[in-house]
Design a protein around this motif. Structure first.
Motif, PDB file in Angstrom:
ATOM      1  N   GLU A  41     -49.405  -4.136  53.655  1.00 12.08           N
ATOM      2  CA  GLU A  41     -48.591  -5.019  52.827  1.00 12.08           C
ATOM      3  C   GLU A  41     -47.956  -4.271  51.655  1.00 12.08           C
ATOM      4  O   GLU A  41     -46.771  -4.491  51.335  1.00 12.08           O
ATOM      5  N   LYS A  42     -48.707  -3.385  51.026  1.00 10.48           N
ATOM      6  CA  LYS A  42     -48.162  -2.665  49.875  1.00 10.48           C
ATOM      7  C   LYS A  42     -46.991  -1.784  50.286  1.00 10.48           C
ATOM      8  O   LYS A  42     -45.971  -1.720  49.588  1.00 10.48           O
ATOM      9  N   PHE A  43     -47.105  -1.111  51.432  1.00 13.37           N
ATOM     10  CA  PHE A  43     -46.035  -0.222  51.885  1.00 13.37           C
ATOM     11  C   PHE A  43     -44.759  -0.995  52.172  1.00 13.37           C
ATOM     12  O   PHE A  43     -43.674  -0.641  51.700  1.00 13.37           O
ATOM     13  N   THR A  44     -44.863  -2.067  52.955  1.00 19.89           N
ATOM     14  CA  THR A  44     -43.657  -2.824  53.308  1.00 19.89           C
ATOM     15  C   THR A  44     -43.054  -3.517  52.088  1.00 19.89           C
ATOM     16  O   THR A  44     -41.835  -3.687  52.008  1.00 19.89           O
ATOM     17  N   LYS A  45     -43.893  -3.900  51.151  1.00 23.08           N
ATOM     18  CA  LYS A  45     -43.376  -4.542  49.936  1.00 23.08           C
ATOM     19  C   LYS A  45     -42.588  -3.547  49.088  1.00 23.08           C
ATOM     20  O   LYS A  45     -41.533  -3.887  48.524  1.00 23.08           O
ATOM     21  N   GLU A  46     -43.094  -2.315  48.981  1.00 18.56           N
ATOM     22  CA  GLU A  46     -42.380  -1.293  48.214  1.00 18.56           C
ATOM     23  C   GLU A  46     -41.118  -0.836  48.938  1.00 18.56           C
ATOM     24  O   GLU A  46     -40.089  -0.578  48.313  1.00 18.56           O
ATOM     25  N   LEU A  47     -41.188  -0.739  50.257  1.00 20.03           N
ATOM     26  CA  LEU A  47     -40.032  -0.279  51.023  1.00 20.03           C
ATOM     27  C   LEU A  47     -38.925  -1.326  51.083  1.00 20.03           C
ATOM     28  O   LEU A  47     -37.785  -1.015  51.441  1.00 20.03           O
TER      29      LEU A  47
END
Length: 775
Positions: free
Chosen positions: A482-488
């Protein structure tokens, strides 16, 4: 008797070996042998033959004797009045300390305060004792037996010598002295009676630290590194320096030009992986500075340059390669630990191969609704259990199915790998995957995702960046994080806001049968964390550039009709327009679905207004397409789009087959009116401003068109591509258009192989040529 006096002639020969002076000590050698040669020292040790393990701690008796200065103090320090204390001593890196700091060992004894270490060997001396000479007194250590005494003796000597070498070599004055001491240090490690891994490792660590401090050496080789890539071994040393000393001035002053040269030149990181790893560690070292990402941002700015266009074309691909490798490394331990995980196809089909697999723990990832995939079958009932997979870096919570039949079936004869996004879709009944990275991996991920954000802010880099990221080159574990897709998401938003088709078209899949960022961030995708705002933005920009608008609408109707209706119900104007276009182009066949769309449109003011406009256009269209009217029509020169619209709204043109707009001022905007002519077969657009956008619309609606004249129009290769779907087209004139030279030459070559009755006139090709060149 004064125990601080020197030992007699019966002393242990090891005492002579271990008490040599630290700096500049001369060692006698046999004739013909170099000073300090190893064979002579080894011969001395082999006489004894004993080997010991390096002590780190142990129990021993302790007695401290202060040097007597008066007659009374001599009596008090006599052997009959001495008191022995049991202590558990620890041989630390810089001192000898007790686990119970009381009595004699209330204060630790620093190695620098120990003047000498000797074995008590004279007559009537206490058994198994060591004598440590310190300023103002003596420390006696009594072991249980001779072996333990010797083990303490050699361990203390080793700790004392290593401590002194560290101090001497940490501040080198003359290089010849440093070289001599390094040789003596290595010789001591090779000839020591202690057997332990740390014996050989300690000198290596001292030398490694010494090398890391030699800033002058790095400065000396800096000119060579500015014009040459560092060799692999040197890269490995640079990486270690970046990891262990990220705040060193070497990183900024020496490594920066080296990394800049690596990024600016053609670089195959597949053949030179250590260069990529060095660049990766260098950027992480920059991020460890006080300013953190501000330093990284300035570095990226320096690589781009001050102008609006980066003069070095290799910088962006190399930076992206480093970012992708770094992001992959954040999940690498988890990926390697799941070598028995099912493939994407097995995940989608709900089956696994039992052979050659450990007890399986598949990612149980289902579809949120049956309408997302047209060929999805009914899901069988399953009991879902929550399982936690732990590693040293990552903790992943996934859903596991205890008993499940194959849930999804592919089309007949289709054995290809399933779509990545389909495999990551999560059922509302299941909890979503939650991945927690370790602290170091989390910092690495944050740094490199931030770099991708910085790269997407540069207008000249955005097209290439979008093209490089279009295939979604990230592991599925990252896409489920979730953190990766939210930042991307910031990067994807930048793509969706860019009006250039070469940028926002990369939101779609790279080829048919594969999903892209559009599917990943649309409602129902694992990356969608909003109410569909990004989805609406992507749909809006794609509708304006997609030459297969009808096909795109059909895809939305099949897979995303629910989200589109929900957003339209909330007043999103883009989705209202989408629903109106679905009705206008007859995308929806089901009457109940059509009525539901109409009810959705009428539930909001903007939807009601646009639906009324649609109804008006439909009535005009029926009037326009009513049978009757002329079969041929020619507009006067200098006519405009408004003139054409006014003419077509004045009567019925259901029989119109031939329309000439040559030498008028019409543009691609008139295509909205041309597509309403159902019988049109011949269209002349010679010397108009009709371009690619209009051709995209014609290709989807005028399926009966047979002759098309585009001579002297601004049509490009993209427009020619759009015409590939017009199967009824027999004659095409693209003379004096903006086709590229390569495409023009290819068309001429292909036309030369056609039969004589199909060969075109100058600049005029039949559709056979067009289909061949497009293939």
């Amino acid at each position: 008797m004064d125990v601080t006096s020197s030992s007699g002639g019966g002393g242990d020969p090891r005492q002579i070996e271990e008490t040599k002076p630290l700096l500049g000590g001369d060692v006698s050698a046999p004739e013909g042998t170099k000073m300090g040669a190893v064979p002579c020292r080894r011969a001395l040790l082999l006489c004894n033959g004993m080997r010991y393990k390096l002590l780190q701690e142990g129990d021993i008796q302790v007695c401290v004797i202060r040097h007597p200065r008066t007659f009374l103090s001599k009596i008090l320090t006599s052997k009959f009045l001495r008191r022995w204390e049991p202590h558990h001593l620890t041989l630390a890196d810089n001192s000898l300390a007790s686990a119970t700091p009381t009595g004699y060992m209330e204060n630790s004894v620093s190695y620098s305060a120990i003047e000498d270490v000797q074995l008590l060997s004279w007559e009537n001396a206490p058994k198994y004792c060591l004598q440590l000479t310190i300023p103002g007194g003596t420390v006696l250590l009594q072991a249980a037996n001779s072996y333990l005494r010797d083990q303490w003796f050699h361990s203390l000597q080793w700790k004392k010598k290593i401590y002194k070498y560290k101090k001497v070599l940490s501040n080198p004055s003359r290089w010849e002295v440093v070289l001599k001491e390094i040789r003596t240090l290595v010789d001591m490690a090779l000839t020591s009676p202690l057997q332990d891994d740390s014996i050989n490792q300690a000198p290596l660590e001292i030398v490694s630290k010494l090398l890391s401090e030699l800033f002058i050496v790095f400065q000396a080789i800096a000119p060579l590194l500015e014009n040459n890539h560092p060799p692999p071994d040197l890269c490995e040393f640079f990486c270690k320096h970046c990891r262990e000393r990220p705040r060193s001035m070497v990183v900024i002053e020496v490594f920066t030009p080296v990394v800049q040269r690596i990024l600016k030149h053609n670089m195959d990181f597949g053949k030179c992986p250590r260069l990529r790893l060095f660049t990766q560690e260098y950027i992480l070292a920059l991020n460890e500075l006080n300013a953190g990402m501000e330093v990284v941002k300035k570095f990226i700015q320096s690589m781009h340059g001050p102008t609006g266009h980066c003069p070095h074309p290799r910088v962006l691909p190399n930076l992206v390669a480093v970012c992708l490798a770094a992001i992959y490394s954040c999940y690498e331990e988890f990926i390697n630990s799941r070598d028995n995980s099912p493939s994407l196809k097995e995940i989608r089909n709900g089956c696994q191969q039992p052979c050659d697999r450990k007890p399986t723990l598949p990612l149980r990832l289902l579809h949120p609704s049956p309408d997302l995939v047209s060929q999805e079958a009914t899901l069988s009932e399953a009991r879902l259990k929550s399982v936690v997979v732990a590693s040293s870096e990552i903790h992943v919570e996934v859903e596991r199915t205890s008993t499940a039949k194959p849930a999804l079936t592919a089309s007949a004869g289709n054995d290809s790998e399933p779509n990545l996004i389909d495999c990551l879709m999560v059922s509302p009944a299941c909890s979503t995957m939650s991945i927690e990275l370790g602290p170091q991996a989390d910092r690495t991920l944050g740094c490199y995702v931030e770099i991708l954000k910085l790269l997407s802010d540069y207008d000249d880099w955005r097209p290439s960046l979008a093209s490089l990221l279009q295939p979604i080159p990230f592991p599925k574990e990252a896409l489920a994080h979730e953190k990766f897709t939210k930042e991307l998401k910031y990067v994807i938003q930048r793509f969706a806001e860019d009006p250039r088709q070469e940028v926002h078209s990369c939101l779609l899949s790279v080829r048919a049968g594969k999903d892209g960022w559009f599917q990943l961030y649309s409602p129902g995708g694992v990356a969608c964390d909003d109410d569909g705002e990004l989805f609406a933005s992507m749909v809006h920009i794609l509708m304006g550039s997609c030459y297969k608008t009808k096909k795109f609408l059909l895809s939305l109707a099949e897979n995303k009709l629910g989200p589109c209706m929900l957003l339209a119900l909330r007043g999103n104007q883009t989705m209202v327009e989408i629903l109106c276009l679905m009705l206008e182009y007859n995308i929806i066949d089901n009457n109940d679905t059509q009525l539901q769309i109409i009810s959705t449109l009428e539930s909001t003011d903007v939807g009601k207004r646009m639906y009324e406009q649609l109804c008006d256009r439909q009535r005009e269209l029926k009037e326009l397409q009513r049978k009757g009217g002329p079969t041929r029509l020619t507009l006067p020169s200098k006519s405009t789009d408004a003139d054409l619209a006014r003419l077509l709204s004045s009567g019925s043109f259901g029989n119109l087959e031939n329309l000439s707009l040559a030498f008028t001022n019409v543009t691609s905007a008139c295509a909205e009116h041309l597509i309403k002519l159902p019988s049109l077969k011949q269209l002349n657009l010679w010397s108009t401003q009709f371009g690619d956008a209009g051709l995209r619309l014609l290709s989807e609606h005028l399926t009966m068109l047979q002759v098309l004249n585009l001579c002297e129009t601004p049509v490009t290769d993209a427009g020619l591509l759009a015409l590939s779907s017009m199967k009824s087209l027999c004659s095409l004139n693209m003379n004096s258009t903006k086709l590229s030279a390569d495409t023009y030459e290819d068309l001429k070559v292909i036309s030369s192989f056609l039969p004589s009755f199909l060969q075109p006139a100058s600049g005029c090709w039949c559709i056979a040529c067009t289909e061949l060149i497009l293939q």
